[in-house]
Design a protein around this motif. Sequence first.
Motif, PDB file in Angstrom:
ATOM      1  N   GLY A 177       0.763  -1.038   0.138  1.00 28.92           N
ATOM      2  CA  GLY A 177      -0.023   0.188  -0.119  1.00 28.92           C
ATOM      3  C   GLY A 177       0.759   1.138  -0.074  1.00 28.92           C
ATOM      4  N   ILE A 296      -4.076   7.025  -4.223  1.00 29.89           N
ATOM      5  CA  ILE A 296      -4.394   6.890  -2.764  1.00 29.89           C
ATOM      6  C   ILE A 296      -5.450   6.067  -2.345  1.00 29.89           C
ATOM      7  CG2 ILE A 296      -5.612   8.593  -1.261  1.00 29.89           C
ATOM      8  CD1 ILE A 296      -4.253  11.115  -2.429  1.00 29.89           C
ATOM      9  N   ILE A 297      -6.444   5.678  -3.458  1.00 34.89           N
ATOM     10  CA  ILE A 297      -7.693   4.793  -3.132  1.00 34.89           C
ATOM     11  C   ILE A 297      -6.740   3.397  -2.853  1.00 34.89           C
ATOM     12  CG2 ILE A 297      -9.653   3.980  -3.773  1.00 34.89           C
ATOM     13  CD1 ILE A 297     -10.236   6.819  -5.030  1.00 34.89           C
ATOM     14  N   SER A 300      -5.129   2.582   0.278  1.00 32.08           N
ATOM     15  CA  SER A 300      -5.832   2.314   1.299  1.00 32.08           C
ATOM     16  C   SER A 300      -6.034   0.707   1.511  1.00 32.08           C
ATOM     17  CB  SER A 300      -7.096   2.897   1.394  1.00 32.08           C
ATOM     18  OG  SER A 300      -7.978   2.387   0.281  1.00 32.08           O
ATOM     19  N   LEU A 303      -2.571  -0.507   2.810  1.00 31.72           N
ATOM     20  CA  LEU A 303      -2.207   0.262   4.262  1.00 31.72           C
ATOM     21  C   LEU A 303      -2.994  -0.494   5.211  1.00 31.72           C
ATOM     22  CD1 LEU A 303      -1.936   3.814   2.903  1.00 31.72           C
ATOM     23  CD2 LEU A 303       0.291   2.298   3.742  1.00 31.72           C
ATOM     24  N   ALA A 304      -4.195  -1.198   4.962  1.00 32.12           N
ATOM     25  CA  ALA A 304      -4.977  -1.550   5.991  1.00 32.12           C
ATOM     26  C   ALA A 304      -4.198  -2.805   6.747  1.00 32.12           C
ATOM     27  CB  ALA A 304      -6.373  -2.236   5.318  1.00 32.12           C
ATOM     28  N   ILE A 360     -12.377  -1.416   1.245  1.00 33.80           N
ATOM     29  CA  ILE A 360     -11.761  -1.379   2.714  1.00 33.80           C
ATOM     30  C   ILE A 360     -12.413  -2.581   3.598  1.00 33.80           C
ATOM     31  CG2 ILE A 360     -11.630  -0.099   4.850  1.00 33.80           C
ATOM     32  CD1 ILE A 360     -11.718   2.426   3.058  1.00 33.80           C
ATOM     33  N   SER A 363     -10.471  -5.968   2.226  1.00 34.00           N
ATOM     34  CA  SER A 363      -9.304  -5.579   2.678  1.00 34.00           C
ATOM     35  C   SER A 363      -9.054  -6.201   4.049  1.00 34.00           C
ATOM     36  CB  SER A 363      -8.532  -4.334   2.320  1.00 34.00           C
ATOM     37  OG  SER A 363      -8.800  -3.466   3.273  1.00 34.00           O
TER      38      SER A 363
END
Length: 498
Positions: A177, A296-297, A300, A303-304, A360, A363
Amino acid sequence: MELQSANEDHSQPPKFALPVDSEHKATEFRLFSVAAPHMRAFHLSWISFFACFVSTFAAPPLLPVIRDNLNLTATDIGNAGIASVSGAVFARFAMGTACDLFGPRLASASLILITAPAVYFTSIASSPISFLLVRFFTGFSLATFVSTQFWMSSMFSAPVVGTANGVAGGWGNLGGGATQLIMPLVFGLIRDIGAVKFTAWRIAFFIPALFQTLSAIAVLIFGQDLPDGNFRRLQKLGDKHKDKLSLILYHGITNYRGWILALTYGYCFGVELTMDNIIAEYFYDRFNLKLHTAGIIAASFGLANVVSRPAGGAISDLVSKRFGMRGRLWTLFVVQTMGGVFCILLGQVGSLGASIVLMIAFSLFCQAACGLTFGVVPFVSRRSLGVINGMTGGGGNVGAVITQLLFFRGSRYSKERGISLMGVMIICCTLPICLVYFPQWGGMFCGPSSTNTASEQDYYLSEWDSKEKEKGLHEPSLKFADNCTTERGKNMVTTARP
């Protein structure tokens, strides 16, 4: 006198900053500590794995620029994505065996240094073939995941090993991410300085390449294989048996639980790798977003991992305290199935907002399932721990390759249709978890065996023959078995051993 003093020093048990069990594995996990050797190994492992993830997935967020520069077709992009995860299939299995034989420190640092040149060479890719090759060889570095999980399983005891594996793996996967944010920012900075865009993306690849190289050097200098020292030193002192490759492979490959976990991991971590390759381009093309916004989307999703995979490992340890191994298996089954449901829904919705929410949710469950998987893996085999880690980790890459070949190569399916079909595959490939059974602890639907040969000692000592036991080579497995009685769960932990 000097010899006697040296022997006395050698006989004294080493002192550790964290409380340890009989194998000197830490029984506590202190996230913000850097105490040697346990927490230092943790931080070195996740940072080096993070660096490899950044390098492997540095290309996808810049694909809209790279495809114009190299004249890549949709098929070229799909093939390169498949190549980036296919190389690690064999590499992960080999890494597990290397960890069993040489230790995680030397095995991981060597692979990172060997694959770093491929990241540098990405900057001179000039055709679809050369682009595919550099992605293929860079992807070998993802095998450091196996050494990361092996290292944590060697440093942390049963009550916290799921948490340690989950946090190390999750924070390493975070690189998938982070690179979605890092590479567009680096590219934009270089372009703003004055480089044209077709030159800027090439210069940008020197950043992940340098990061990967430095992480390997840190592992070599500051890392330690086991709580008591490095493999080579312990073998010279006679404190560690140098095992045979053939026996390590035999006991790993013949354990059916490793194969089932490899299959199911192919459809939690495997789909995570797939999403890392397609998600930025998916949002860019379907919703007509700017490159930076799509990045950016997409970031996420990866990055989760900062919370989702560690949470999976922590939940695995938590349910184990009450329900034992059966709780670990049930939680893995439910969480991964829910991830498949959210994946199906993600491919069905047509609005940007709903797609982001479902992505999200998907994920979180998908990555938590990865952490839950490696809450089970350390208990499958003591003698062939590295091989089981390699089989399971390799299964993740096999799942990614198959998924991208079936649903995201060429134009047979739209990306949204492919995502929904991938969700169906997740649900189907999670079902075999029901077949995992440990005679000493039970499985999802059956309790432990009632025979007199169904104790932890019987299970782990079955990997050693009578001659090896006579030499005392089985003693580490005996200590491990004694430390695994917590996997009986709260209702069984006080039950007398058969």
